[in-house]
Design a protein around this motif. Structure first.
Motif, PDB file in Angstrom:
ATOM      1  N   THR A 399      38.144  35.477  46.429  1.00 20.75           N
ATOM      2  CA  THR A 399      39.018  36.129  45.834  1.00 20.75           C
ATOM      3  C   THR A 399      39.525  35.751  44.590  1.00 20.75           C
ATOM      4  O   THR A 399      39.581  36.645  43.645  1.00 20.75           O
ATOM      5  CB  THR A 399      40.156  36.074  46.773  1.00 20.75           C
ATOM      6  N   VAL A 400      39.735  34.534  44.391  1.00 24.01           N
ATOM      7  CA  VAL A 400      40.616  34.187  43.103  1.00 24.01           C
ATOM      8  C   VAL A 400      39.582  34.208  41.964  1.00 24.01           C
ATOM      9  O   VAL A 400      39.707  35.246  41.098  1.00 24.01           O
ATOM     10  CB  VAL A 400      41.254  32.863  42.847  1.00 24.01           C
ATOM     11  N   ILE A 401      38.556  33.648  42.080  1.00 15.20           N
ATOM     12  CA  ILE A 401      37.403  34.031  40.955  1.00 15.20           C
ATOM     13  C   ILE A 401      36.857  35.240  40.830  1.00 15.20           C
ATOM     14  O   ILE A 401      37.117  35.816  39.514  1.00 15.20           O
ATOM     15  CB  ILE A 401      36.156  32.801  41.274  1.00 15.20           C
ATOM     16  N   SER A 402      36.851  36.242  41.759  1.00 18.08           N
ATOM     17  CA  SER A 402      36.580  37.535  41.580  1.00 18.08           C
ATOM     18  C   SER A 402      37.629  38.233  40.801  1.00 18.08           C
ATOM     19  O   SER A 402      37.265  38.895  39.692  1.00 18.08           O
ATOM     20  CB  SER A 402      36.187  38.550  42.784  1.00 18.08           C
ATOM     21  N   ASN A 403      38.731  38.046  41.162  1.00 20.62           N
ATOM     22  CA  ASN A 403      39.793  39.092  40.832  1.00 20.62           C
ATOM     23  C   ASN A 403      39.898  38.395  38.945  1.00 20.62           C
ATOM     24  O   ASN A 403      40.458  39.256  38.138  1.00 20.62           O
ATOM     25  CB  ASN A 403      41.224  38.899  41.491  1.00 20.62           C
ATOM     26  N   THR A 404      39.974  37.014  38.819  1.00 20.27           N
ATOM     27  CA  THR A 404      40.154  36.533  37.755  1.00 20.27           C
ATOM     28  C   THR A 404      39.040  37.150  36.400  1.00 20.27           C
ATOM     29  O   THR A 404      39.430  37.617  35.554  1.00 20.27           O
ATOM     30  CB  THR A 404      40.146  35.018  37.635  1.00 20.27           C
ATOM     31  N   LYS A 405      37.801  37.072  37.011  1.00 18.95           N
ATOM     32  CA  LYS A 405      36.860  37.751  36.223  1.00 18.95           C
ATOM     33  C   LYS A 405      37.094  39.194  35.873  1.00 18.95           C
ATOM     34  O   LYS A 405      36.950  39.670  34.877  1.00 18.95           O
ATOM     35  CB  LYS A 405      35.446  37.709  37.290  1.00 18.95           C
ATOM     36  N   ALA A 406      37.522  39.942  37.038  1.00 21.22           N
ATOM     37  CA  ALA A 406      37.678  41.341  36.889  1.00 21.22           C
ATOM     38  C   ALA A 406      38.829  41.528  35.909  1.00 21.22           C
ATOM     39  O   ALA A 406      38.840  42.650  35.144  1.00 21.22           O
ATOM     40  CB  ALA A 406      37.967  41.935  38.124  1.00 21.22           C
ATOM     41  N   TYR A 407      40.184  40.760  36.143  1.00 19.78           N
ATOM     42  CA  TYR A 407      41.183  40.997  35.437  1.00 19.78           C
ATOM     43  C   TYR A 407      40.850  40.752  33.678  1.00 19.78           C
ATOM     44  O   TYR A 407      41.175  41.429  33.042  1.00 19.78           O
ATOM     45  CB  TYR A 407      42.349  40.029  35.654  1.00 19.78           C
ATOM     46  N   SER A 408      40.200  39.536  33.517  1.00 14.44           N
ATOM     47  CA  SER A 408      40.145  39.042  32.361  1.00 14.44           C
ATOM     48  C   SER A 408      39.034  39.336  31.397  1.00 14.44           C
ATOM     49  O   SER A 408      39.292  39.519  30.278  1.00 14.44           O
ATOM     50  CB  SER A 408      40.055  37.389  32.279  1.00 14.44           C
ATOM     51  N   PHE A 409      37.887  39.856  32.082  1.00 18.75           N
ATOM     52  CA  PHE A 409      36.930  40.527  30.854  1.00 18.75           C
ATOM     53  C   PHE A 409      37.081  41.954  30.504  1.00 18.75           C
ATOM     54  O   PHE A 409      37.275  42.896  31.460  1.00 18.75           O
ATOM     55  CB  PHE A 409      35.595  40.298  31.903  1.00 18.75           C
ATOM     56  N   ASN A 410      37.168  41.989  29.362  1.00 18.75           N
ATOM     57  CA  ASN A 410      37.280  43.590  28.830  1.00 18.75           C
ATOM     58  C   ASN A 410      35.741  44.114  28.725  1.00 18.75           C
ATOM     59  O   ASN A 410      35.043  44.143  27.796  1.00 18.75           O
ATOM     60  CB  ASN A 410      37.894  43.593  27.590  1.00 18.75           C
ATOM     61  N   LEU A 411      35.413  44.457  29.948  1.00 22.02           N
ATOM     62  CA  LEU A 411      33.711  44.577  30.079  1.00 22.02           C
ATOM     63  C   LEU A 411      33.204  45.655  29.264  1.00 22.02           C
ATOM     64  O   LEU A 411      32.216  45.760  28.542  1.00 22.02           O
ATOM     65  CB  LEU A 411      33.443  44.776  31.306  1.00 22.02           C
ATOM     66  N   ILE A 412      34.107  46.921  29.078  1.00 18.40           N
ATOM     67  CA  ILE A 412      33.603  48.176  28.348  1.00 18.40           C
ATOM     68  C   ILE A 412      33.566  47.596  26.929  1.00 18.40           C
ATOM     69  O   ILE A 412      32.502  48.253  26.284  1.00 18.40           O
ATOM     70  CB  ILE A 412      34.579  49.284  28.589  1.00 18.40           C
ATOM     71  N   LYS A 413      34.211  46.956  26.484  1.00 21.37           N
ATOM     72  CA  LYS A 413      34.080  46.547  24.850  1.00 21.37           C
ATOM     73  C   LYS A 413      33.033  45.514  24.821  1.00 21.37           C
ATOM     74  O   LYS A 413      32.149  45.617  23.639  1.00 21.37           O
ATOM     75  CB  LYS A 413      35.267  46.002  24.440  1.00 21.37           C
ATOM     76  N   VAL A 445      41.197  61.741  28.515  1.00 12.85           N
ATOM     77  CA  VAL A 445      41.873  60.466  28.445  1.00 12.85           C
ATOM     78  C   VAL A 445      42.686  60.399  29.620  1.00 12.85           C
ATOM     79  O   VAL A 445      43.354  61.170  30.250  1.00 12.85           O
ATOM     80  CB  VAL A 445      43.091  60.529  27.313  1.00 12.85           C
ATOM     81  N   VAL A 446      42.391  58.944  30.028  1.00 16.90           N
ATOM     82  CA  VAL A 446      43.027  58.695  31.475  1.00 16.90           C
ATOM     83  C   VAL A 446      43.758  57.318  31.338  1.00 16.90           C
ATOM     84  O   VAL A 446      43.227  56.348  30.256  1.00 16.90           O
ATOM     85  CB  VAL A 446      42.171  58.444  32.659  1.00 16.90           C
ATOM     86  N   SER A 447      44.496  56.884  32.024  1.00 20.95           N
ATOM     87  CA  SER A 447      45.029  55.503  31.876  1.00 20.95           C
ATOM     88  C   SER A 447      44.067  54.506  32.369  1.00 20.95           C
ATOM     89  O   SER A 447      43.359  54.917  33.117  1.00 20.95           O
ATOM     90  CB  SER A 447      46.327  55.298  32.876  1.00 20.95           C
ATOM     91  N   ASN A 448      43.952  53.162  31.627  1.00 18.75           N
ATOM     92  CA  ASN A 448      42.928  52.556  32.113  1.00 18.75           C
ATOM     93  C   ASN A 448      43.297  51.269  33.105  1.00 18.75           C
ATOM     94  O   ASN A 448      42.649  50.429  33.338  1.00 18.75           O
ATOM     95  CB  ASN A 448      42.128  51.738  30.742  1.00 18.75           C
ATOM     96  N   ILE A 449      44.465  51.583  33.586  1.00 22.45           N
ATOM     97  CA  ILE A 449      45.035  50.575  34.564  1.00 22.45           C
ATOM     98  C   ILE A 449      45.112  51.090  35.731  1.00 22.45           C
ATOM     99  O   ILE A 449      45.785  52.050  36.254  1.00 22.45           O
ATOM    100  CB  ILE A 449      46.352  50.025  33.827  1.00 22.45           C
ATOM    101  N   LYS A 454      46.849  46.964  39.383  1.00 17.68           N
ATOM    102  CA  LYS A 454      46.851  46.685  37.640  1.00 17.68           C
ATOM    103  C   LYS A 454      45.666  46.147  37.111  1.00 17.68           C
ATOM    104  O   LYS A 454      45.726  45.456  36.012  1.00 17.68           O
ATOM    105  CB  LYS A 454      48.345  45.831  37.146  1.00 17.68           C
ATOM    106  N   CYS A 455      44.749  46.135  37.898  1.00 21.53           N
ATOM    107  CA  CYS A 455      43.304  45.522  37.145  1.00 21.53           C
ATOM    108  C   CYS A 455      42.846  46.634  36.004  1.00 21.53           C
ATOM    109  O   CYS A 455      43.319  48.078  36.111  1.00 21.53           O
ATOM    110  CB  CYS A 455      42.230  45.648  38.231  1.00 21.53           C
TER     111      CYS A 455
END
Ligand SMILES: Cc1cc2nc3c(=O)[nH]c(=O)nc-3n(C[C@H](O)[C@H](O)[C@H](O)COP(=O)(O)OP(=O)(O)OC[C@H]3O[C@@H](n4cnc5c(N)ncnc54)[C@H](O)[C@@H]3O)c2cc1C
Length: 497
Positions: A399-413, A445-449, A454-455
């Motif tokens: 849970t923690v590692i998955s969510n941290t990865k998902a929160y912190s990587f700005n993957l699209i950029k 255009v949509v919100s990205n959050i 709030k991911c």
């Protein structure tokens, strides 16, 4: 979104959208295998029931599964045995057997034609490292008195390092099965059914609960939250007990079938089965399973799945789709009262990709709780079960590692090439937004959050959706929520920006 092989068989009943306030004994939220089975088990009682489905029936996880009804679930019994004890593994095994029995009884009692076939089930590995785990699983199966085999005549065993085969398991068409149950319950006087009616919030008022669906309210004495992933965090704290897993699936028309289905023991999972319907046979193949935050290059993953299926069958897949499910850190589903305080709110989730049996047994457990009947499985599935050191370690690594990865990587950029300039994430007036350019050059255009927790959302260029890599919510390019747990849209009023 891409449709599964099963969804061509949906029989539309065109239920209304909730259009008035109502007052009932039991509110069931979500019309997948859990919600529909719970309703089925309550239909011959005195209770007034309402079943609310956010979307049209049937678009949820059940209808995109591989539809195996089996008690051999990768190397599940040793996972449970190692974390708990033999008694818990035994009860889990009995629950799966009862899940199969109950589903078969529903099919027989109601003459549901759902392409049910008896098959052998195997768990196999092509990795030498996994072999000791198979020896361990065999020992537990011996203790459970399960008859198993270590070879299969249906498989080319050249690359297989170990396998376990059991008999008397089944495969079926999950949409035809749910169509059949819905057909039985919809004609009963004590149930009202609504589609396109997403519950956005529940409030407790004195001795009852109020669920909000747009401007209407459902007042209920008891609530069953059977929407795969609950849309609230408290009570239950489901996001802390779970993580999401996603897989890619293909179905290819073939001119032969084998009565065997299988799954690998190790990541990335491969799973297969055959399906027969009238004159059409299909080979169903699944791969690229991963935690939701990994493998976000949707196009590449789809291509890998399609190409491998082509290597096996020699043909191009006729259907391709993805599916995701809720995984728990202790390998056991969460079924029962959401918390010790909320005695009249029930959840059923965390089936770890084995929801045909667990969703069926959940329908029985929850209906027993509502009827104040005892159920022997309640103690192993209780959502309020305690934490241990191993569970805590799993919580950190999953849970923690998955969510941290998902929160912190700005993957699209990081990976703009995936999107071929079709989508980007940027800031407008300090707010993070996602922009999609359609084929006509229109900008959406949509919100990205994600409104759930709030991911940041990533763009899925295959399905043209904005997807949450933490908990699986999905939104179309106009910002409408198309899959929970989020229950609010991500539209932006550009005139106000
Ligand atoms: C790739 C894959 C393959 C699988 N294959 C198998 C298999 O072969 N065998 C097996 O046993 N299991 C399998 N599973 C697992 C199984 O599909 C799931 O565990 C099971 O379908 C979950 O059922 P459900 O009723 O909880 O959820 P769903 O089927 O998702 O139903 C939930 C419903 O609730 C609705 N909903 C959501 N939010 C709201 C809201 N706020 N208000 C109203 N309605 C709402 C949704 O629209 C949906 O229709 C697989 C899973 C995956 C990911």
């Amino acid at each position: 979104m891409k449709k599964s092989l099963w969804q061509k068989d949906i029989i539309r009943s065109n239920f209304k959208t909730l259009n008035k306030d109502i007052d009932v004994d039991v509110l069931i939220i979500g019309g997948g295998i859990t919600g529909v089975t719970t309703a089925y088990n309550l239909i011959d009682t005195k209770y007034d029931i309402v079943l609310l489905e956010a979307d049209k029936f049937f678009n949820g996880t059940t209808c995109k599964s591989t539809g195996k009804l089996t008690y051999l679930q990768d190397l599940k019994y040793q996972d449970i045995y190692n974390l708990y004890d033999f008694e818990t593994a035994k009860l889990y095994y009995e629950a799966q057997k009862d899940g199969i029995k109950l589903a078969k009884k529903i099919i027989n009692d109601n003459n549901i034609e759902c392409n049910l076939i008896k098959t052998d089930s195997i768990t196999f590995t092509t990795s030498k490292k996994e072999v000791p785990k198979f020896d361990c699983e065999r020992k537990i199966l011996d203790k459970l008195n399960v008859k198993y085999y270590s070879v299969s005549n249906d498989l080319n065993q050249k690359d297989i390092k170990s396998l376990i085969l059991v008999k008397n398991t089944y495969v079926f068409n999950p949409v035809k099965y749910l169509n059949g149950i819905l057909n039985v319950i919809k004609n009963k006087d004590n149930i009202s059914i609504y589609e396109n009616s997403r519950v956005r919030k529940i409030k407790k008022e004195n001795n009852y609960y109020v669920a909000y669906v747009n401007e209407f309210k459902v007042k209920a004495k008891k609530i069953v939250v059977s929407c795969n992933y609950p849309f609230f965090t408290i009570p239950g704290f489901v996001p802390f007990k779970t993580y999401m897993e996603k897989s890619y699936i293909t179905a290819t028309k073939v001119d032969y079938i084998k009565t065997i289905s299988g799954i690998t023991s190790n990541y990335p999972t491969i799973s297969f089965r055959y399906h027969v319907d009238k004159d059409e046979n299909y080979f169903i193949y699944l791969n690229n399973s991963s935690k939701l935050c990994d493998k976000l290059n949707y196009k590449k993953n789809y291509n890998e799945c399609v190409n491998t299926a082509k290597k096996i069958t020699g043909k191009v897949a006729n259907y391709k789709w993805t599916n995701m499910d809720v995984m728990t850190n202790d390998f056991m589903p969460l079924i029962g009262r959401v918390s010790n305080e909320e005695k009249n709110v029930f959840i059923a989730t965390g089936y770890n990709t084995w929801g045909m049996t667990n969703g069926t047994i959940a329908g029985k457990i929850i209906s027993d709780l509502i009827k104040s009947k005892k159920n022997k499985y309640l103690k192993i599935f209780n959502p309020s079960r305690g934490m241990t050191i191993t569970k805590f370690k799993n919580f950190i690594s999953n849970t923690v590692i998955s969510n941290t990865k998902a929160y912190s990587f700005n993957l699209i950029k990081k990976n703009p090439s995936w999107y071929k300039n079709k989508a980007c994430v940027t800031k407008i007036n300090g707010k993070r937004v996602g922009i999609y350019f359609d084929n006509q050059g229109n900008k959406h255009v949509v919100s990205n959050i994600c409104p759930h927790l709030k991911c940041f959302l990533t763009f899925n260029e295959e399905d043209k959706t904005w997807d949450c890599p933490c908990h699986g919510s999905r939104f179309d390019v106009f910002g409408n929520v198309v899959r929970g747990p989020a229950c609010y849209d991500i539209k932006i009023d550009e005139t106000k920006e």
